[in-house]
Design a protein around this motif. Structure first.
Motif, PDB file in Angstrom:
ATOM      1  N   GLU A  54       0.683  -0.975  -0.034  1.00 53.34           N
ATOM      2  CA  GLU A  54      -0.069  -0.054   0.066  1.00 53.34           C
ATOM      3  C   GLU A  54       0.892   1.461   0.201  1.00 53.34           C
ATOM      4  OE1 GLU A  54      -3.342   1.641   3.018  1.00 53.34           O
ATOM      5  OE2 GLU A  54      -1.785   0.438   3.784  1.00 53.34           O
ATOM      6  N   GLN A  55       0.396   2.029  -0.901  1.00 55.17           N
ATOM      7  CA  GLN A  55       1.363   3.446  -0.865  1.00 55.17           C
ATOM      8  C   GLN A  55       0.555   4.563  -0.268  1.00 55.17           C
ATOM      9  OE1 GLN A  55       3.980   3.942  -4.624  1.00 55.17           O
ATOM     10  NE2 GLN A  55       2.060   3.978  -5.179  1.00 55.17           N
ATOM     11  N   THR A  56       1.077   5.204   0.610  1.00 58.50           N
ATOM     12  CA  THR A  56       0.300   6.360   1.494  1.00 58.50           C
ATOM     13  C   THR A  56       0.561   7.703   0.629  1.00 58.50           C
ATOM     14  OG1 THR A  56       2.364   6.631   2.663  1.00 58.50           O
ATOM     15  CG2 THR A  56       0.795   5.304   3.805  1.00 58.50           C
ATOM     16  N   GLY A  60       1.634  10.542  -9.241  1.00 61.34           N
ATOM     17  CA  GLY A  60       1.163  10.438 -10.488  1.00 61.34           C
ATOM     18  C   GLY A  60       1.987  11.418 -11.253  1.00 61.34           C
ATOM     19  N   ARG A  61       1.710  11.289 -12.610  1.00 66.93           N
ATOM     20  CA  ARG A  61       2.473  12.184 -13.598  1.00 66.93           C
ATOM     21  C   ARG A  61       1.828  13.736 -13.294  1.00 66.93           C
ATOM     22  NH1 ARG A  61       0.616  11.676 -18.514  1.00 66.93           N
ATOM     23  NH2 ARG A  61       2.145  12.781 -19.533  1.00 66.93           N
ATOM     24  N   ILE A  62       2.675  14.596 -13.670  1.00 62.91           N
ATOM     25  CA  ILE A  62       2.454  15.986 -13.577  1.00 62.91           C
ATOM     26  C   ILE A  62       1.982  16.416 -12.006  1.00 62.91           C
ATOM     27  CG2 ILE A  62       1.546  17.786 -15.089  1.00 62.91           C
ATOM     28  CD1 ILE A  62       0.074  15.712 -16.767  1.00 62.91           C
ATOM     29  N   THR A  65      -1.231  13.092  -7.550  1.00 57.25           N
ATOM     30  CA  THR A  65      -1.197  11.952  -6.390  1.00 57.25           C
ATOM     31  C   THR A  65      -1.812  10.770  -7.258  1.00 57.25           C
ATOM     32  OG1 THR A  65      -3.255  12.412  -5.472  1.00 57.25           O
ATOM     33  CG2 THR A  65      -1.316  13.354  -4.570  1.00 57.25           C
ATOM     34  N   TRP A  66      -1.194   9.537  -6.735  1.00 56.28           N
ATOM     35  CA  TRP A  66      -1.861   8.427  -7.200  1.00 56.28           C
ATOM     36  C   TRP A  66      -2.380   7.460  -6.145  1.00 56.28           C
ATOM     37  CZ3 TRP A  66      -3.150   6.387 -11.726  1.00 56.28           C
ATOM     38  CH2 TRP A  66      -3.184   4.803 -11.798  1.00 56.28           C
ATOM     39  N   LEU A  67      -3.576   7.087  -6.311  1.00 53.21           N
ATOM     40  CA  LEU A  67      -4.071   6.329  -5.257  1.00 53.21           C
ATOM     41  C   LEU A  67      -3.743   4.825  -5.377  1.00 53.21           C
ATOM     42  CD1 LEU A  67      -6.681   6.956  -3.291  1.00 53.21           C
ATOM     43  CD2 LEU A  67      -8.050   6.051  -5.260  1.00 53.21           C
ATOM     44  N   ILE A 143      10.958   2.636 -13.831  1.00 55.19           N
ATOM     45  CA  ILE A 143       9.476   2.737 -14.385  1.00 55.19           C
ATOM     46  C   ILE A 143       8.728   2.331 -13.358  1.00 55.19           C
ATOM     47  CG2 ILE A 143       7.868   1.376 -15.913  1.00 55.19           C
ATOM     48  CD1 ILE A 143      10.381   0.691 -17.694  1.00 55.19           C
ATOM     49  N   GLY A 144       7.602   3.539 -12.763  1.00 63.48           N
ATOM     50  CA  GLY A 144       6.821   3.085 -11.880  1.00 63.48           C
ATOM     51  C   GLY A 144       5.444   2.892 -12.501  1.00 63.48           C
ATOM     52  N   ILE A 145       4.821   1.762 -11.960  1.00 63.55           N
ATOM     53  CA  ILE A 145       3.634   1.135 -12.555  1.00 63.55           C
ATOM     54  C   ILE A 145       2.553   1.247 -11.591  1.00 63.55           C
ATOM     55  CG2 ILE A 145       2.437  -0.849 -13.679  1.00 63.55           C
ATOM     56  CD1 ILE A 145       5.182  -1.370 -15.041  1.00 63.55           C
ATOM     57  N   GLY A 146       1.466   1.664 -11.699  1.00 67.93           N
ATOM     58  CA  GLY A 146       0.483   1.562 -10.685  1.00 67.93           C
ATOM     59  C   GLY A 146      -0.795   1.021 -11.640  1.00 67.93           C
ATOM     60  N   VAL A 147      -1.365  -0.133 -11.037  1.00 63.60           N
ATOM     61  CA  VAL A 147      -2.689  -0.805 -11.697  1.00 63.60           C
ATOM     62  C   VAL A 147      -3.599  -1.147 -10.556  1.00 63.60           C
ATOM     63  CG1 VAL A 147      -3.605  -2.721 -13.064  1.00 63.60           C
ATOM     64  CG2 VAL A 147      -0.993  -2.304 -12.928  1.00 63.60           C
TER      65      VAL A 147
END
Ligand code: BTN
Length: 260
Positions: A54-56, A60-62, A65-67, A143-147
């Protein structure tokens, strides 16, 4: 469903030689990018994967934030490509995700320029590429990947209108480990294609949902509208305006204007 992760569970039977042969796992982190950057600065082995339950403070790009709550995939991969391969990393990552999603779930996905992966028109993956380059030397690329794997997007009003998850699409939970291993296999396969001097540009171009569509693109402070005519081999978008002029956009964020 058993979704607990460990480095051993990821590397066991992983059919790669490079990517994922070294894995560092954290139940919780602010962002895998921060740890991967520190590891890359210390020349961690190429293909090292930093993965998190889990990331707190997912990035994200620009500067978005990325959930990434538990049940989603969030990882960063360290590579040391040569400078000529850097522009291809966004193509590599998005194609790896398109293939992995189809292999594991049967779902067809498409790429929205530059590297969002969509299922049924909604974003299911985000890719963030960070690199440190000095002159013609790439110190490292990450390379960061969130799915969105097992995410009930309806519980997150801030992303619900535009996002989906694999579990939302299929109406069942997806084994996280299967997706992780397949992504690592696909990243390695495409990276080896690049190292062999072959191109992945044509395949990436052919998977873009953006081409031929009317789009609005923000790039830094600028905003452009027009028809996404084509993409260049360096990944730039060529946007045709109403007055017939053409703008080449190296980096930005596109919104499809003709979406229903
Ligand atoms: C985007 O579409 O804006 C890119 C999102 C990238 C998210 C991933 S999750 C793993 C890695 N760690 C982060 O903090 N971000 C990337």
């Amino acid at each position: 469903m058993e979704n607990s992760l460990s480095p051993a569970s990821i590397t066991n039977n992983l059919k790669t030689r490079l990517v994922g042969q070294r894995v560092t796992y954290y139940p919780t982190l602010t962002s895998t990018m921060d740890v991967a950057r520190q590891e890359a600065q210390q020349r961690a082995a190429e293909g090292t994967v930093v993965i998190v339950g889990e990331q707190t403070a997912g990035k994200g790009r620009i500067k978005r934030t990325w959930l990434s709550p538990k049940g989603n995939l969030a990882l960063s991969i360290i590579l040391y490509p040569n400078v000529a391969h850097l522009p291809s990393l966004i193509m590599l990552a998005s194609l790896a995700l398109v293939h992995s999603i189809e292999t594991v779930t049967g779902l067809k996905s498409q790429v929205k320029w530059p590297n969002d992966v969509l299922v049924n028109g909604r974003k299911v993956c985000g890719i963030l590429i960070e690199s440190q380059v000095r002159g013609n030397t790439v110190d490292y690329a990450i390379i960061g990947i969130g799915v969105n794997v097992n995410l009930k997007t309806a519980d997150f009003p801030e992303i619900h209108p535009t996002a989906t998850s694999l579990s939302d699409e299929l109406g069942r939970e997806i084994p996280l480990l299967d997706i992780i291993q397949q992504v690592l296999v696909e990243i390695e396969r495409l990276y080896l294609v690049l190292l062999a001097g072959e191109s992945i540009y044509e395949e990436w171009r052919d998977n873009l949902v953006t081409l031929g569509r009317e789009v609005q693109v923000t790039s830094g402070e600028a905003m452009y509208t027009g028809v996404a005519e084509s993409v260049a081999r360096d990944g730039s978008l060529l946007l045709r305006h109403r007055d017939g002029s053409l703008t080449k956009i190296v980096a930005g964020d596109a919104t499809l204007r003709d979406d229903k």
